[in-house]
Design a protein around this motif. Structure first.
Motif, PDB file in Angstrom:
ATOM      1  N   ILE A  45       0.863  -1.173   0.000  1.00  0.00           N
ATOM      2  CA  ILE A  45       0.000   0.000   0.000  1.00  0.00           C
ATOM      3  C   ILE A  45       0.906   1.231   0.000  1.00  0.00           C
ATOM      4  O   ILE A  45       1.565   1.509   1.002  1.00  0.00           O
ATOM      5  N   PRO A  46       0.995   1.970  -1.109  1.00  0.00           N
ATOM      6  CA  PRO A  46       1.922   3.104  -1.173  1.00  0.00           C
ATOM      7  C   PRO A  46       1.433   4.287  -0.354  1.00  0.00           C
ATOM      8  O   PRO A  46       0.327   4.794  -0.556  1.00  0.00           O
ATOM      9  N   LEU A  47       2.242   4.713   0.603  1.00  0.00           N
ATOM     10  CA  LEU A  47       1.937   5.869   1.439  1.00  0.00           C
ATOM     11  C   LEU A  47       3.153   6.780   1.498  1.00  0.00           C
ATOM     12  O   LEU A  47       4.282   6.336   1.302  1.00  0.00           O
ATOM     13  N   GLN A  48       2.922   8.042   1.816  1.00  0.00           N
ATOM     14  CA  GLN A  48       4.022   8.995   1.922  1.00  0.00           C
ATOM     15  C   GLN A  48       4.672   8.968   3.299  1.00  0.00           C
ATOM     16  O   GLN A  48       5.874   9.178   3.433  1.00  0.00           O
ATOM     17  N   GLY A  49       3.886   8.678   4.337  1.00  0.00           N
ATOM     18  CA  GLY A  49       4.389   8.774   5.697  1.00  0.00           C
ATOM     19  C   GLY A  49       4.692   7.449   6.356  1.00  0.00           C
ATOM     20  O   GLY A  49       4.998   7.401   7.547  1.00  0.00           O
ATOM     21  N   ALA A  50       4.598   6.360   5.606  1.00  0.00           N
ATOM     22  CA  ALA A  50       4.951   5.031   6.109  1.00  0.00           C
ATOM     23  C   ALA A  50       5.500   4.223   4.937  1.00  0.00           C
ATOM     24  O   ALA A  50       5.122   4.446   3.790  1.00  0.00           O
ATOM     25  N   VAL A  51       6.383   3.288   5.260  1.00  0.00           N
ATOM     26  CA  VAL A  51       7.137   2.593   4.221  1.00  0.00           C
ATOM     27  C   VAL A  51       6.655   1.168   3.985  1.00  0.00           C
ATOM     28  O   VAL A  51       6.552   0.702   2.849  1.00  0.00           O
ATOM     29  N   ASN A  52       6.355   0.464   5.058  1.00  0.00           N
ATOM     30  CA  ASN A  52       6.199  -0.991   5.001  1.00  0.00           C
ATOM     31  C   ASN A  52       4.755  -1.408   5.274  1.00  0.00           C
ATOM     32  O   ASN A  52       4.473  -2.184   6.181  1.00  0.00           O
ATOM     33  N   VAL A  53       3.826  -0.880   4.483  1.00  0.00           N
ATOM     34  CA  VAL A  53       2.403  -1.160   4.659  1.00  0.00           C
ATOM     35  C   VAL A  53       1.951  -2.075   3.526  1.00  0.00           C
ATOM     36  O   VAL A  53       2.122  -1.748   2.357  1.00  0.00           O
ATOM     37  N   ARG A  54       1.360  -3.221   3.893  1.00  0.00           N
ATOM     38  CA  ARG A  54       0.950  -4.173   2.859  1.00  0.00           C
ATOM     39  C   ARG A  54      -0.214  -5.055   3.297  1.00  0.00           C
ATOM     40  O   ARG A  54      -0.449  -5.243   4.485  1.00  0.00           O
ATOM     41  N   ASP A  55      -0.887  -5.560   2.292  1.00  0.00           N
ATOM     42  CA  ASP A  55      -1.990  -6.492   2.460  1.00  0.00           C
ATOM     43  C   ASP A  55      -1.402  -7.888   2.615  1.00  0.00           C
ATOM     44  O   ASP A  55      -0.549  -8.303   1.830  1.00  0.00           O
ATOM     45  N   LEU A  56      -1.856  -8.625   3.636  1.00  0.00           N
ATOM     46  CA  LEU A  56      -1.313  -9.953   3.876  1.00  0.00           C
ATOM     47  C   LEU A  56      -1.909 -10.994   2.930  1.00  0.00           C
ATOM     48  O   LEU A  56      -1.468 -12.142   2.908  1.00  0.00           O
ATOM     49  N   GLY A  57      -2.876 -10.610   2.136  1.00  0.00           N
ATOM     50  CA  GLY A  57      -3.534 -11.560   1.247  1.00  0.00           C
ATOM     51  C   GLY A  57      -2.722 -11.896   0.008  1.00  0.00           C
ATOM     52  O   GLY A  57      -1.718 -11.272  -0.309  1.00  0.00           O
ATOM     53  N   GLY A  58      -3.205 -12.932  -0.708  1.00  0.00           N
ATOM     54  CA  GLY A  58      -2.634 -13.295  -1.996  1.00  0.00           C
ATOM     55  C   GLY A  58      -1.829 -14.564  -2.022  1.00  0.00           C
ATOM     56  O   GLY A  58      -1.564 -15.115  -3.100  1.00  0.00           O
ATOM     57  N   TYR A  59      -1.418 -15.075  -0.868  1.00  0.00           N
ATOM     58  CA  TYR A  59      -0.560 -16.253  -0.836  1.00  0.00           C
ATOM     59  C   TYR A  59      -1.369 -17.535  -1.039  1.00  0.00           C
ATOM     60  O   TYR A  59      -2.482 -17.675  -0.526  1.00  0.00           O
ATOM     61  N   ARG A  60      -0.799 -18.472  -1.780  1.00  0.00           N
ATOM     62  CA  ARG A  60      -1.402 -19.786  -1.970  1.00  0.00           C
ATOM     63  C   ARG A  60      -1.162 -20.651  -0.738  1.00  0.00           C
ATOM     64  O   ARG A  60      -0.105 -20.606  -0.116  1.00  0.00           O
ATOM     65  N   THR A  61      -2.152 -21.453  -0.398  1.00  0.00           N
ATOM     66  CA  THR A  61      -2.030 -22.383   0.717  1.00  0.00           C
ATOM     67  C   THR A  61      -1.624 -23.761   0.200  1.00  0.00           C
ATOM     68  O   THR A  61      -1.603 -24.013  -1.014  1.00  0.00           O
ATOM     69  N   LEU A  62      -1.322 -24.647   1.133  1.00  0.00           N
ATOM     70  CA  LEU A  62      -0.883 -25.993   0.765  1.00  0.00           C
ATOM     71  C   LEU A  62      -1.923 -26.751  -0.042  1.00  0.00           C
ATOM     72  O   LEU A  62      -1.584 -27.618  -0.850  1.00  0.00           O
ATOM     73  N   ASP A  63      -3.194 -26.438   0.157  1.00  0.00           N
ATOM     74  CA  ASP A  63      -4.251 -27.151  -0.558  1.00  0.00           C
ATOM     75  C   ASP A  63      -4.765 -26.385  -1.769  1.00  0.00           C
ATOM     76  O   ASP A  63      -5.823 -26.710  -2.304  1.00  0.00           O
ATOM     77  N   GLY A  64      -4.021 -25.369  -2.204  1.00  0.00           N
ATOM     78  CA  GLY A  64      -4.355 -24.679  -3.445  1.00  0.00           C
ATOM     79  C   GLY A  64      -5.310 -23.517  -3.315  1.00  0.00           C
ATOM     80  O   GLY A  64      -5.662 -22.881  -4.313  1.00  0.00           O
ATOM     81  N   GLU A  65      -5.761 -23.212  -2.096  1.00  0.00           N
ATOM     82  CA  GLU A  65      -6.611 -22.039  -1.887  1.00  0.00           C
ATOM     83  C   GLU A  65      -5.719 -20.790  -1.812  1.00  0.00           C
ATOM     84  O   GLU A  65      -4.504 -20.872  -1.929  1.00  0.00           O
ATOM     85  N   ARG A  66      -6.338 -19.647  -1.588  1.00  0.00           N
ATOM     86  CA  ARG A  66      -5.571 -18.401  -1.532  1.00  0.00           C
ATOM     87  C   ARG A  66      -6.042 -17.545  -0.358  1.00  0.00           C
ATOM     88  O   ARG A  66      -7.237 -17.480  -0.064  1.00  0.00           O
ATOM     89  N   VAL A  67      -5.089 -16.898   0.309  1.00  0.00           N
ATOM     90  CA  VAL A  67      -5.420 -15.972   1.400  1.00  0.00           C
ATOM     91  C   VAL A  67      -6.136 -14.759   0.809  1.00  0.00           C
ATOM     92  O   VAL A  67      -5.677 -14.164  -0.164  1.00  0.00           O
ATOM     93  N   ARG A  68      -7.257 -14.411   1.398  1.00  0.00           N
ATOM     94  CA  ARG A  68      -8.078 -13.325   0.874  1.00  0.00           C
ATOM     95  C   ARG A  68      -7.389 -11.965   1.046  1.00  0.00           C
ATOM     96  O   ARG A  68      -6.766 -11.690   2.069  1.00  0.00           O
ATOM     97  N   HIS A  69      -7.561 -11.124   0.050  1.00  0.00           N
ATOM     98  CA  HIS A  69      -7.126  -9.736   0.154  1.00  0.00           C
ATOM     99  C   HIS A  69      -8.153  -8.930   0.953  1.00  0.00           C
ATOM    100  O   HIS A  69      -9.321  -9.305   1.068  1.00  0.00           O
TER     101      HIS A  69
END
Length: 303
Positions: A45-69
């Protein structure tokens, strides 16, 4: 399979429960990926006053599902956000922002600036004295004292000790456990949690959350290590600022404090094995997550 794992499957009776059990198998059973890659699924998440802001979603799980955004966000401190940043954060629909910083950090960097309607939650997790000691050492302007405190591998060793307290300190365990239970709560809105740099206390929380919902260890670790890439330019400017201000002759001494490293994560995991025998026992006996909370976390965040 241990009785506690049978209980988890019996309680849930779902494929999601099986994924949870598989995900938190002993780390030795998983492949060890140590490369400094930035995850392809990373959503910053691009911000001017913070550097390391992100959505934890998007990763694939062991059973082929995906972490929700759009449900869980990790960040560094939010005390310097601009009005434009507040507009951006406001678009995420956050319900609460959990601040892991201790009072000394808040006093230094400022309280969070948050969009209207977002509940601020103070949940301090100790940094084992790191923030205060670092300020004292840098403020001394004494290169000999700075070398004695941070050189010769001492800075990295201090960071490993910080990570051990994530496992050994009861108050820390309570804070991590409470946060994960809130992420699992049905009907909860999107949640953001953060510390000062968004890499250690925030990184451990994120690593746990990803592993507990079935993300393979190497992908959870890539998310953890991505802070190095995201923060690199900012951290280099901080070091140069210390040099130009005459505060440090050798600001490279603080690099181990600015970075996340696999050895720090391994220090916490070694403590998990020593104190609990397995990650499953750590999150259940140590953090107080019962089987229903584990399954709830998976069902809410994966799909």
């Amino acid at each position: 399979m241990s009785l506690s794992r049978r209980a988890l499957l019996s309680t849930a009776g779902t494929a999601g429960a099986a994924a949870v059990v598989a995900a938190i198998a002993p780390p030795a059973a998983a492949a060890r990926h140590r490369g400094p890659r930035t995850p392809r699924s990373l959503r910053q998440i691009p911000l001017q006053g913070a550097v390391n802001v992100r959505d934890l979603g998007g990763y694939r799980t062991l059973d082929g599902e995906r972490v929700r955004h759009g449900l869980v966000y990790r960040a560094d401190h939010l005390g310097k956000l601009t009005d434009a940043d507040l507009t951006t954060l406001g678009g995420l629909g956050l319900s609460r922002a959990i601040d892991f910083r201790i009072p000394l950090e808040v006093a230094s960097d400022g309280a969070d600036r948050l969009p209207a309607g977002v509940t601020a939650v103070s949940r301090p997790i100790t940094d084992n004295g790191l923030f205060g000691q670092l300020h004292a050492v840098i403020g001394s302007r004494d290169p000999v004292r700075q070398e004695e405190a941070l050189g010769g591998g001492r800075a990295a060793a201090f960071m490993a000790d910080v990570y051990r307290t994530f496992v050994t300190d009861a108050a820390n365990r309570n804070a991590f456990g409470q946060t994960l239970r809130e992420l699992a709560a049905r009907g909860a809105g999107p949640v953001l949690y953060h510390c000062t740099s968004g890499k250690d206390r925030t990184g451990w929380t994120s690593w746990l959350a990803l592993r507990l919902v079935g993300v393979p260890e190497h992908l959870a670790t890539e998310d953890y290590l991505a802070s190095n890439t995201i923060r690199a330019a900012h951290d280099a400017r901080v070091r140069e600022g210390l040099r130009q201000a005459g505060l440090m002759r050798n600001p490279e001494l603080i690099v181990p404090l600015q970075e996340v490293r696999r050895e720090y994560l391994d220090a916490a995991l070694s403590e998990v094995r020593a104190g609990y025998g397995s990650l499953y026992r750590y999150v259940t006996a140590g953090l107080g997550l019962d089987p229903r909370a584990l399954v709830g976390l998976r069902e809410r965040l994966v799909g």
